[in-house]
Motif scaffolding. Structure first.
Motif, PDB file in Angstrom:
ATOM      1  N   GLU A  59      43.924  43.074  39.330  1.00 36.27           N
ATOM      2  CA  GLU A  59      44.901  42.066  38.942  1.00 36.27           C
ATOM      3  C   GLU A  59      44.495  40.680  39.462  1.00 36.27           C
ATOM      4  N   GLU A  60      44.048  40.623  40.709  1.00 38.87           N
ATOM      5  CA  GLU A  60      43.601  39.344  41.278  1.00 38.87           C
ATOM      6  C   GLU A  60      42.396  38.803  40.509  1.00 38.87           C
ATOM      7  N   MET A  61      41.467  39.693  40.142  1.00 36.19           N
ATOM      8  CA  MET A  61      40.281  39.279  39.388  1.00 36.19           C
ATOM      9  C   MET A  61      40.691  38.758  38.006  1.00 36.19           C
ATOM     10  N   ASP A  62      41.629  39.449  37.359  1.00 36.67           N
ATOM     11  CA  ASP A  62      42.129  38.988  36.046  1.00 36.67           C
ATOM     12  C   ASP A  62      42.633  37.552  36.149  1.00 36.67           C
ATOM     13  N   LYS A  63      43.358  37.270  37.234  1.00 38.92           N
ATOM     14  CA  LYS A  63      43.952  35.952  37.440  1.00 38.92           C
ATOM     15  C   LYS A  63      42.864  34.888  37.658  1.00 38.92           C
ATOM     16  N   LEU A  64      41.863  35.200  38.480  1.00 33.89           N
ATOM     17  CA  LEU A  64      40.762  34.263  38.732  1.00 33.89           C
ATOM     18  C   LEU A  64      40.050  33.914  37.421  1.00 33.89           C
ATOM     19  N   ILE A  65      39.809  34.927  36.594  1.00 35.18           N
ATOM     20  CA  ILE A  65      39.120  34.718  35.317  1.00 35.18           C
ATOM     21  C   ILE A  65      39.995  33.886  34.379  1.00 35.18           C
ATOM     22  N   ALA A  66      41.247  34.269  34.253  1.00 36.78           N
ATOM     23  CA  ALA A  66      42.173  33.583  33.341  1.00 36.78           C
ATOM     24  C   ALA A  66      42.354  32.115  33.712  1.00 36.78           C
ATOM     25  N   ASN A  67      42.336  31.812  34.998  1.00 33.32           N
ATOM     26  CA  ASN A  67      42.543  30.440  35.470  1.00 33.32           C
ATOM     27  C   ASN A  67      41.257  29.618  35.510  1.00 33.32           C
ATOM     28  N   GLY A  68      40.139  30.208  35.083  1.00 28.44           N
ATOM     29  CA  GLY A  68      38.866  29.486  35.077  1.00 28.44           C
ATOM     30  C   GLY A  68      38.352  29.160  36.461  1.00 28.44           C
TER      31      GLY A  68
END
Length: 185
Positions: A59-68
């Motif tokens: 979930e944290e990785m998804d967020k890092l990717i989504a936020n650029g």
């Protein structure tokens, strides 16, 4: 006024000795800043959060990717790895040389977003030596080793995409050559 240091990207097939070379360099030249990657992989024995990797949840990785927030990211052997963008840019702006130790996918992404980066390919002395290193670790199950070997064949074929190639016959020699490329010495 000298130009600001370039980002140096070290890549090459799994098992070629990237981590060993970088560890040797950092022992001799602690001022060389190595970016710490975020990963969804579980820590191996002796690895510490924030030192070897930032260990994050899916979930944290998804967020890092989504936020650029990642300069690059890739999935490898069932886990995701990525380079936090802000820390790299801060160091470069401060005039410090930065070294990234990342896989082929990541190196290609960095080339896209930062064409001025210098991409260095670390090659094994031979295919046989690479196989020996990958199977000799003893930390992974056979199916993971098979995936790593298959990936290594693809990674080796990408060598012409890089600015420089260093053959890892001697950790000390490669570390010295890489240090010269990063403009630390």
């Amino acid at each position: 006024m000298s130009e600001r240091p370039r980002l140096t990207v070290l890549s090459g097939p799994s098992g070629v000795g990237k981590s060993t070379v970088v560890a040797h360099m950092r022992k001799e030249h602690p001022e060389l800043w190595l970016s710490v990657s975020a990963t969804t992989r579980k820590p191996r024995p002796g690895e510490r959060h924030g030192v070897h990797y930032f260990f994050v949840t899916d979930e944290e990785m998804d967020k890092l990717i989504a936020n650029g927030e990642l300069l690059e990211w890739a999935e490898f052997a069932g886990n995701r790895y990525g380079t936090p963008r802000a820390a790299v840019l801060e160091r470069l702006e401060a005039g410090e040389p930065v070294l990234l130790e990342i896989d082929l996918q990541g190196a290609r992404q960095v080339r896209e977003s930062m064409p001025e980066a210098r991409l260095v390919f670390l090659a094994p002395p031979s295919w046989e030596e690479l196989v020996r290193r990958l199977t000799g670790r003893g930390t992974e199950p056979p199916e993971v080793i098979e995936r790593r070997l298959a990936a290594a064949r693809i990674e080796l074929a990408a060598e012409p995409e890089f600015d420089e190639t260093l053959v890892n016959t001697s950790v000390e020699d490669v570390a010295r050559e890489l240090l010269a490329l990063t403009e630390v010495v």
